[in-house]
Design a protein around this motif. Structure first.
Motif, PDB file in Angstrom:
ATOM      1  N   LEU A 263       0.781  -1.233   0.000  1.00 29.86           N
ATOM      2  CA  LEU A 263       0.000   0.000   0.000  1.00 29.86           C
ATOM      3  C   LEU A 263       0.814   1.285   0.000  1.00 29.86           C
ATOM      4  O   LEU A 263       0.347   2.319  -0.472  1.00 29.86           O
ATOM      5  CB  LEU A 263      -0.927   0.012   1.220  1.00 29.86           C
ATOM      6  CG  LEU A 263      -1.986  -1.096   1.278  1.00 29.86           C
ATOM      7  CD1 LEU A 263      -2.587  -1.177   2.669  1.00 29.86           C
ATOM      8  CD2 LEU A 263      -3.068  -0.859   0.241  1.00 29.86           C
ATOM      9  N   ASN A 264       2.036   1.242   0.525  1.00 29.19           N
ATOM     10  CA  ASN A 264       2.694   2.513   0.853  1.00 29.19           C
ATOM     11  C   ASN A 264       3.033   3.378  -0.354  1.00 29.19           C
ATOM     12  O   ASN A 264       3.038   4.596  -0.253  1.00 29.19           O
ATOM     13  CB  ASN A 264       3.946   2.280   1.713  1.00 29.19           C
ATOM     14  CG  ASN A 264       5.099   1.659   0.940  1.00 29.19           C
ATOM     15  OD1 ASN A 264       4.901   1.043  -0.100  1.00 29.19           O
ATOM     16  ND2 ASN A 264       6.294   1.801   1.468  1.00 29.19           N
ATOM     17  N   LYS A 265       3.288   2.765  -1.501  1.00 30.91           N
ATOM     18  CA  LYS A 265       3.614   3.570  -2.682  1.00 30.91           C
ATOM     19  C   LYS A 265       2.371   4.205  -3.309  1.00 30.91           C
ATOM     20  O   LYS A 265       2.486   5.047  -4.199  1.00 30.91           O
ATOM     21  CB  LYS A 265       4.318   2.699  -3.729  1.00 30.91           C
ATOM     22  CG  LYS A 265       5.643   2.112  -3.278  1.00 30.91           C
ATOM     23  CD  LYS A 265       6.694   3.188  -3.070  1.00 30.91           C
ATOM     24  CE  LYS A 265       8.095   2.606  -2.894  1.00 30.91           C
ATOM     25  NZ  LYS A 265       8.239   1.758  -1.707  1.00 30.91           N
ATOM     26  N   LYS A 266       1.189   3.786  -2.848  1.00 29.14           N
ATOM     27  CA  LYS A 266      -0.058   4.246  -3.470  1.00 29.14           C
ATOM     28  C   LYS A 266      -0.877   5.146  -2.562  1.00 29.14           C
ATOM     29  O   LYS A 266      -1.981   5.551  -2.928  1.00 29.14           O
ATOM     30  CB  LYS A 266      -0.897   3.030  -3.880  1.00 29.14           C
ATOM     31  CG  LYS A 266      -0.208   2.124  -4.896  1.00 29.14           C
ATOM     32  CD  LYS A 266       0.041   2.847  -6.202  1.00 29.14           C
ATOM     33  CE  LYS A 266       0.697   1.932  -7.226  1.00 29.14           C
ATOM     34  NZ  LYS A 266       0.903   2.605  -8.535  1.00 29.14           N
ATOM     35  N   ILE A 267      -0.364   5.452  -1.381  1.00 31.22           N
ATOM     36  CA  ILE A 267      -1.088   6.307  -0.443  1.00 31.22           C
ATOM     37  C   ILE A 267      -0.498   7.708  -0.468  1.00 31.22           C
ATOM     38  O   ILE A 267       0.686   7.902  -0.185  1.00 31.22           O
ATOM     39  CB  ILE A 267      -1.044   5.723   0.984  1.00 31.22           C
ATOM     40  CG1 ILE A 267      -1.804   4.390   1.017  1.00 31.22           C
ATOM     41  CG2 ILE A 267      -1.656   6.692   1.985  1.00 31.22           C
ATOM     42  CD1 ILE A 267      -1.809   3.722   2.371  1.00 31.22           C
ATOM     43  N   HIS A 268      -1.317   8.676  -0.828  1.00 30.51           N
ATOM     44  CA  HIS A 268      -0.893  10.068  -0.957  1.00 30.51           C
ATOM     45  C   HIS A 268      -1.393  10.843   0.262  1.00 30.51           C
ATOM     46  O   HIS A 268      -2.561  10.731   0.630  1.00 30.51           O
ATOM     47  CB  HIS A 268      -1.468  10.666  -2.244  1.00 30.51           C
ATOM     48  CG  HIS A 268      -0.899  11.993  -2.616  1.00 30.51           C
ATOM     49  ND1 HIS A 268      -1.241  13.164  -1.963  1.00 30.51           N
ATOM     50  CD2 HIS A 268       0.010  12.347  -3.567  1.00 30.51           C
ATOM     51  CE1 HIS A 268      -0.586  14.179  -2.497  1.00 30.51           C
ATOM     52  NE2 HIS A 268       0.180  13.702  -3.472  1.00 30.51           N
ATOM     53  N   PRO A 269      -0.552  11.637   0.893  1.00 33.20           N
ATOM     54  CA  PRO A 269      -0.965  12.312   2.136  1.00 33.20           C
ATOM     55  C   PRO A 269      -2.112  13.301   1.978  1.00 33.20           C
ATOM     56  O   PRO A 269      -2.758  13.657   2.967  1.00 33.20           O
ATOM     57  CB  PRO A 269       0.312  13.013   2.605  1.00 33.20           C
ATOM     58  CG  PRO A 269       1.164  13.135   1.379  1.00 33.20           C
ATOM     59  CD  PRO A 269       0.857  11.929   0.549  1.00 33.20           C
ATOM     60  N   HIS A 270      -2.384  13.740   0.741  1.00 31.85           N
ATOM     61  CA  HIS A 270      -3.440  14.736   0.541  1.00 31.85           C
ATOM     62  C   HIS A 270      -4.784  14.117   0.186  1.00 31.85           C
ATOM     63  O   HIS A 270      -5.759  14.832  -0.027  1.00 31.85           O
ATOM     64  CB  HIS A 270      -3.016  15.723  -0.550  1.00 31.85           C
ATOM     65  CG  HIS A 270      -1.827  16.549  -0.163  1.00 31.85           C
ATOM     66  ND1 HIS A 270      -0.927  17.034  -1.091  1.00 31.85           N
ATOM     67  CD2 HIS A 270      -1.375  16.950   1.051  1.00 31.85           C
ATOM     68  CE1 HIS A 270       0.015  17.716  -0.459  1.00 31.85           C
ATOM     69  NE2 HIS A 270      -0.230  17.674   0.831  1.00 31.85           N
ATOM     70  N   TYR A 271      -4.830  12.789   0.097  1.00 28.37           N
ATOM     71  CA  TYR A 271      -6.078  12.096  -0.208  1.00 28.37           C
ATOM     72  C   TYR A 271      -6.498  11.246   0.996  1.00 28.37           C
ATOM     73  O   TYR A 271      -5.710  11.010   1.914  1.00 28.37           O
ATOM     74  CB  TYR A 271      -5.921  11.196  -1.435  1.00 28.37           C
ATOM     75  CG  TYR A 271      -5.521  11.915  -2.696  1.00 28.37           C
ATOM     76  CD1 TYR A 271      -5.898  13.241  -2.919  1.00 28.37           C
ATOM     77  CD2 TYR A 271      -4.771  11.283  -3.672  1.00 28.37           C
ATOM     78  CE1 TYR A 271      -5.532  13.902  -4.085  1.00 28.37           C
ATOM     79  CE2 TYR A 271      -4.401  11.938  -4.842  1.00 28.37           C
ATOM     80  CZ  TYR A 271      -4.782  13.250  -5.040  1.00 28.37           C
ATOM     81  OH  TYR A 271      -4.424  13.903  -6.186  1.00 28.37           O
TER      82      TYR A 271
END
Length: 226
Positions: free
Chosen positions: A113-121
């Motif tokens: 998951l970590n490469k696909k989680i954006h802090p602004h979403y």
């Protein structure tokens, strides 16, 4: 208002000593505002093909091939995305890394998951319930992820029959597992794998590029740690 994404996560042959060579974790993701449309389209396909019950890779047969073929075409025509990480269990050495298999499970989900989680979403993450330990696994994973990602708004387990996209994850992951294990006994399954490889222009037995968003595969090398 920021975007929200839903992730429908599933795993296959993930038990440490189950006799299977690979552990696979995967998901299908969608922007939240497309969720209703996807569910409706897939249900319409089920009605059109007189398909009853859950979509499962294990149920794919000659008679069900037309439905599954349309399902794969729909996935590749939509903005849905699939990602999987594949672990060769022959490389497992939990003792060397002072961890349990459950610890390793959390680490691998983090890698998924970590490469696909954006802090602004914002993100809603759903896991397929497997057994009585699923609630504990979900709680542990949420604690593990939320140390770094406050944008994970919701992480919970659901039953696969509740979600068309969770079922789609099962189908795509099943095709991947079937291919890398060298199984080729069912013609309908071989044809679905060929269709996926035609759409992706990629052999399912190796990693895709890191930048591949639609159908991303990562064969993880445990010799670097974990």
């Amino acid at each position: 208002m920021g975007k929200t994404f839903n992730f429908y996560c599933d795993e296959s042959t993930h038990i440490e000593n189950d006799g299977h060579p690979y552990m696979i974790l995967s998901y299908v993701s969608t922007p939240y505002h497309y969720l209703k449309s996807h569910n409706q389209r897939i249900r319409e396909m089920k009605i059109r093909h007189h398909y009853i019950g859950e979509m499962k890779w294990s149920k794919l047969s000659k008679s069900q091939y037309p439905f599954y073929s349309d399902l794969i075409d729909y996935f590749f025509s939509s903005e849905l995305q699939f990602r999987a990480i594949i672990i060769d269990k022959a490389q497992l050495n939990h003792t060397a890394h002072n961890q349990s298999h459950n610890d390793f499970y959390d680490k691998m989900y983090y890698q998924l998951l970590n490469k696909k989680i954006h802090p602004h979403y914002d993100y809603n993450i759903y896991l397929d319930i497997k057994d009585t330990h699923s609630y504990e696994k979900a709680k542990s994973l949420k604690s593990y992820l939320c140390r770094d990602y406050q944008s994970v708004r919701n992480l919970q387990i659901i039953r696969s029959y509740e979600s068309e996209l969770m079922q789609l994850t099962d189908v795509l992951m099943g095709a991947l597992n079937y291919k890398i294990r060298g199984l080729n006994r069912v013609t309908a399954k071989n044809n679905i794998i060929a269709k996926i490889e035609k759409h992706t222009q990629h052999n399912l037995t190796r990693s895709t590029s890191r930048d591949e968003d639609k159908f991303n595969l990562f064969f993880i090398d445990l010799s670097h740690g974990f």
